[in-house]
Scaffold this active site. Structure first.
Site, PDB file in Angstrom:
ATOM      1  N   ARG A 241       8.831  -0.023  -1.571  1.00 10.06           N
ATOM      2  CA  ARG A 241       8.526  -0.282  -0.171  1.00 10.06           C
ATOM      3  C   ARG A 241       9.383  -1.454   0.319  1.00 10.06           C
ATOM      4  NH1 ARG A 241       3.714   0.805  -2.808  1.00 10.06           N
ATOM      5  NH2 ARG A 241       2.598   2.663  -2.060  1.00 10.06           N
ATOM      6  N   LYS A 268       0.540  -2.612  -2.640  1.00 12.15           N
ATOM      7  CA  LYS A 268      -0.403  -2.042  -1.681  1.00 12.15           C
ATOM      8  C   LYS A 268      -1.721  -1.684  -2.342  1.00 12.15           C
ATOM      9  CE  LYS A 268      -0.725   1.656   1.778  1.00 12.15           C
ATOM     10  NZ  LYS A 268      -0.024   2.795   2.407  1.00 12.15           N
ATOM     11  N   HIS A 331      12.419   2.186   4.871  1.00 11.06           N
ATOM     12  CA  HIS A 331      11.351   2.922   4.200  1.00 11.06           C
ATOM     13  C   HIS A 331      11.804   4.328   3.839  1.00 11.06           C
ATOM     14  CE1 HIS A 331       7.278   4.240   3.224  1.00 11.06           C
ATOM     15  NE2 HIS A 331       6.875   2.995   3.352  1.00 11.06           N
ATOM     16  N   ARG A 334      12.581   5.831   0.243  1.00  5.05           N
ATOM     17  CA  ARG A 334      11.524   6.406  -0.597  1.00  5.05           C
ATOM     18  C   ARG A 334      11.450   7.922  -0.423  1.00  5.05           C
ATOM     19  NH1 ARG A 334       7.742   3.225  -2.697  1.00  5.05           N
ATOM     20  NH2 ARG A 334       5.889   4.415  -2.084  1.00  5.05           N
ATOM     21  N   HIS A 357       2.283   5.448  -5.899  1.00  4.33           N
ATOM     22  CA  HIS A 357       1.201   6.077  -5.156  1.00  4.33           C
ATOM     23  C   HIS A 357      -0.045   6.062  -6.023  1.00  4.33           C
ATOM     24  CE1 HIS A 357       4.119   8.474  -2.382  1.00  4.33           C
ATOM     25  NE2 HIS A 357       3.956   7.223  -2.003  1.00  4.33           N
ATOM     26  N   TYR A 367      -3.816   6.530 -18.301  1.00  6.38           N
ATOM     27  CA  TYR A 367      -3.104   7.414 -19.231  1.00  6.38           C
ATOM     28  C   TYR A 367      -1.689   7.667 -18.736  1.00  6.38           C
ATOM     29  CZ  TYR A 367      -1.902  11.670 -21.803  1.00  6.38           C
ATOM     30  OH  TYR A 367      -1.262  12.605 -22.575  1.00  6.38           O
TER      31      TYR A 367
END
Length: 404
Positions: A241, A268, A331, A334, A357, A367
């Site tokens: 970001r 975030k 941005h 991304r 995310h 995991y």
């Protein structure tokens, strides 16, 4: 000192010396050594002497003090206790203030600062400040019409998306209040469809391979500040970001291990994030180190090394290169990487994890973090190599600005 049955005058009040001047009916003026003149009233209730305060002269005039005395005497005749009533009202007001929308919103924000990135918490605080008409209201009085009226003022300024986000934050405050037994329900649920619809607009991004090549060659030819040039080159390679990139710190980097560890407080989702560094990214950072290595930030502000570069620096540089806001943004790197990596056949879970995310399943998230690190390292190097191939794919084609 005047007798209890005497009547005060403005002249007597002005000339009053330290002590008491009575006005009758229990009302008297207490003049202190520092000159302050305070209205007081003596009375008896249930066999005990009580003292009532009416404020300070001249803020409270003689006429007003007498009106308050007469009202208190009427209450006493009816069996009331004005001093006790005043204390009860003060306690009720304090309790009401504690359950005002502003107080509960502040309490909610205080809790959120432990789970939200600082920039997100600050934005939430700003959004809630845009509805000042709700601040003094007890939660029970923050009704759907009251909320809608406040949001309409924001919409009236043309800020439809902002109004929608404010509504979301108000709803979060109320859901917090409901969970703590201080509200019965979230009134924003009744405003569904009441606001002007907002058409979401994704961040502009270039995803066509040929056009990506043009973009990369333009970035390579940037002739502005070296720090900005380095940020432009790292943007496509790291695809973090924009706020994370510009706040990168040298202390977070291990160039020998080719790794950037972003602290949870900066993310975030408030979880530490590891960005494997391809050899190309390490080279860019090593070239930049002699220039900014003594400062805290990798990309310090031009005005002071104590702050990172402005959030508009990268976008402004893209505009200088001819890429307008409808074509490419900081941005957008991304979306560019995500689109191409998916099309190149990399696992979606690996890509999503590198994009930081959130994983809804917390057990699966732990995991995945362990399982995908090796693959993420391979992907980031393969992506950097692919970026190099696109940059070398043809000669630089000038990109002209759109006519204004």
């Amino acid at each position: 000192m005047a007798a209890d049955t005497g009547k005060l005058t403005a002249v007597a009040i002005k000339a009053a010396k330290p002590g008491k001047l009575a006005d009758g009916g229990g009302l008297f003026l207490l003049t202190k050594d520092n000159g302050a003149k305070l209205w007081r009233m003596k009375y008896r209730h249930a066999g005990k002497e009580r003292l009532l305060s009416f404020g300070q002269y001249p803020e409270v005039s003689l006429a007003e003090a007498r009106r308050r005395r007469d009202a208190a005497r009427a209450a006493i005749r009816d069996g009331g206790d004005p001093a006790a009533d005043k204390r009860a009202k003060r306690a009720a007001d304090k309790l009401e203030a504690a359950d005002s929308f502003k107080a509960v919103a502040a309490e909610w924000l205080g809790k959120q600062r432990h789970v939200l990135a600082p920039v997100t918490a600050t934005k939430a605080e700003w959004l809630l400040s845009l509805v000042p008409s709700l601040d003094p209201l007890p939660l029970a009085q923050v009704t759907p019409p009251a909320i809608l009226s406040a949001l309409r003022k924001i919409e009236g300024q043309g800020h439809h998306e902002t109004a929608r986000r404010v509504k979301q934050r108000i709803g979060q405050v109320f859901r917090y209040a409901v969970a703590h037994g201080r509200a019965d329900r979230d009134p924003t649920a009744d405003l569904r469809g009441a606001l002007t619809p907002v058409k979401s607009k994704p961040h502009a991004a270039i995803t066509d391979p040929a056009k990506i090549g043009d973009l990369l060659r333009a970035l390579e030819g940037y002739a502005g500040q070296p720090v900005t040039a380095a940020a432009l080159k790292l943007g496509p390679l790291l695809f973090v970001r924009p706020g994370e990139l510009r706040r990168m710190e040298w202390a977070e980097l291990d160039l020998d291990a080719a790794e950037w560890r972003i602290p949870a407080a900066k993310m975030k989702m408030r979880e530490e994030h590891i960005v494997p560094l391809a050899s190309q990214a390490v080279a860019i950072l090593r070239d930049l180190q002699p220039l900014t290595g003594r400062s805290r930030y990798v990309f310090p502000s031009l005005r002071t090394v104590d702050r990172p570069m402005s959030e508009n620096t990268v976008n402004a540089a893209l505009r200088r290169l001819g890429f307008d806001g409808d074509t490419m943004t900081g941005h957008g790197f991304r979306a560019m990487a995500s689109t191409r990596l998916n099309e190149l056949g990399w696992k979606p879970d690996v890509i999503e994890r590198q994009l930081a995310h959130a994983e809804r399943n917390k057990v699966r998230a732990v995991y995945n973090r362990a399982q995908y690190m090796a693959e993420r390292r391979k992907m980031m190097q393969a992506w950097a190599d692919y970026v190099d191939s696109l940059r070398a794919g043809g000669k630089v084609i000038p990109i002209k600005r759109k006519a204004s």
